[in-house]
Write an enzyme that holds these catalytic residues in place. Structure first.
Site, PDB file in Angstrom:
ATOM      1  N   HIS A 156      -2.410   6.169   4.838  1.00 30.50           N
ATOM      2  CA  HIS A 156      -1.035   6.252   5.139  1.00 30.50           C
ATOM      3  C   HIS A 156      -0.629   7.716   4.599  1.00 30.50           C
ATOM      4  O   HIS A 156      -0.803   8.177   3.320  1.00 30.50           O
ATOM      5  CB  HIS A 156      -0.250   5.304   4.294  1.00 30.50           C
ATOM      6  CG  HIS A 156      -0.534   3.716   4.863  1.00 30.50           C
ATOM      7  ND1 HIS A 156      -1.195   3.650   6.058  1.00 30.50           N
ATOM      8  CD2 HIS A 156      -0.144   2.569   4.235  1.00 30.50           C
ATOM      9  CE1 HIS A 156      -1.130   2.381   6.054  1.00 30.50           C
ATOM     10  NE2 HIS A 156      -0.444   1.771   5.051  1.00 30.50           N
TER      11      HIS A 156
ATOM     12  N   CYS B 237       0.820  -1.323   0.079  1.00 27.97           N
ATOM     13  CA  CYS B 237      -0.044  -0.014   0.099  1.00 27.97           C
ATOM     14  C   CYS B 237       0.757   1.236  -0.138  1.00 27.97           C
ATOM     15  O   CYS B 237       0.600   2.156  -0.685  1.00 27.97           O
ATOM     16  CB  CYS B 237      -1.002  -0.076   1.219  1.00 27.97           C
ATOM     17  SG  CYS B 237      -0.258  -0.406   2.696  1.00 27.97           S
TER      18      CYS B 237
END
Length: 348
Positions: A249, A130
């Protein structure tokens, strides 16, 4: 005329699996049959998808008979056990784990960066880490225009990247920390000897440490970036950190380009026209990317773009994205869409 594909989702009850299902519906992916697969423990559960009721089935080799596309998001062990079984039965597997990412015969794909690699697939396609996905989405337009020689990245990764148990641990600890009794059991690594609280804390470890002092997560970012961008000699280093954020993130990224005459405005202009990128870079208005606002958004957000004060070829930027969407489920769906666009996934 195609009547639609038979699609299987392995790990359908997990966070990423649920997002894959949502995106299949939201993006009107042309499926006619949907098979929702999970562990034996989850088999028999009823799930509603787009107004229809589906029964979760146990994932077995025979589950993939007649399947055209199989999305895997149930962990590396399941992928290693069943992905090749699925591809042997004719399915194209899009795998969300690290099981095949660095396999030389398995393409590792972010469609905005290396869609052409899909033509090398032999039944399994790997979805990158990711944190890697969002970074290369921002770096590739820069590389194409100005070159790219060096990358140093520090990540600030949400707990959802460690699964539902980590989200629950953060929730419980956020209350328990008031009485100094967080009782950590999951992070940084569930199988590790020691565990540390994530609520009110920052943990500079994601995954296990390797002999060179980098973690497996950091090696994933470094190696995957080189593979996706076809830059085996790229100078790159990563530090991956877990922060007490549920979703989204963030990354502080330093890069060096080829030409010292490139300006901040040049970087902004290139990124502002790149597919899947939203530039939020108006410091005078305190406008910059934040995970709070990136949650449930498809794009990768880039801001805090500035030139390094000591290197005319160096730039700093801040990159944020929803790790469950572009970092996992959305990128998987985009891979499947690209398979259709490229004529690799044939009409049925």
């Amino acid at each position: 005329m195609s009547q639609g594909y038979t699609v299987a989702v392995v790990g359908a009850t997990g966070a990423v699996g649920q997002k894959i299902i949502e995106k299949l519906v939201e993006r009107s992916f042309p499926y006619s049959t949907l098979k929702l697969l999970a562990s034996k423990k989850s088999a028999g559960k009823q799930v509603e998808v787009n107004g229809s009721s589906y029964t979760i089935e146990e994932a077995t080799p025979d589950s993939f008979e007649g399947v055209d596309v199989a999305f895997f998001s149930a962990g590396g062990a399941i992928s290693k056990a069943l992905a090749k079984e699925a591809s042997n039965r004719g399915a194209i597997v899009i795998d969300n784990t690290s099981a095949f990412r660095m396999d030389k015969d398995t393409p590792l794909v972010v469609p905005e960066v290396n869609k052409q690699a899909l033509h090398e697939q032999t039944g399994i396609i790997a979805n990158p880490n990711c944190s890697t996905i969002q970074m290369v989405c921002a770096l590739e337009p820069i590389r194409q225009q100005f070159g790219l020689n060096k990358v140093i990245v520090s990540t600030y990764q949400a707990v959802s990247g460690a699964g539902a148990a980590a989200i629950e641990e953060l929730t419980v600890q956020s209350e328990a920390i008031q009485v100094k009794n967080p009782q950590p059991q999951i992070l940084p690594v569930k199988s590790a000897e020691k565990h540390y609280p994530i609520a009110g804390n920052v943990i500079p470890q994601i995954d296990v440490f390797e002999t060179d002092g980098f973690t497996f997560e950091e090696h994933k970012m470094m190696n995957e970036t080189k593979k996706i961008m076809s830059m085996s000699e790229l100078s790159i280093a990563a530090t991956c950190v877990r922060v007490p954020v549920v979703t989204g993130h963030s990354e502080s990224v330093y890069i060096e380009v080829d030409n010292e005459n490139v300006t901040v405005n040049d970087i902004r202009e290139v990124l502002s026209t790149a597919k899947g990128i939203t530039v939020q870079d108006k410091p005078e208005q305190q406008l910059y990317p934040m995970p709070y606002f990136a949650e449930d958004e498809d794009d990768v957000f880039v801001g805090r773009i500035r030139k390094d004060p000591s290197n005319k070829k160096g730039f700093h930027m801040w990159i944020v994205s929803d790790n469950l969407l572009k970092g996992a489920a959305l990128n998987s769906i985009q891979i499947a869409e690209a398979l259709i666009e490229e004529g690799i996934l044939k009409e049925v």
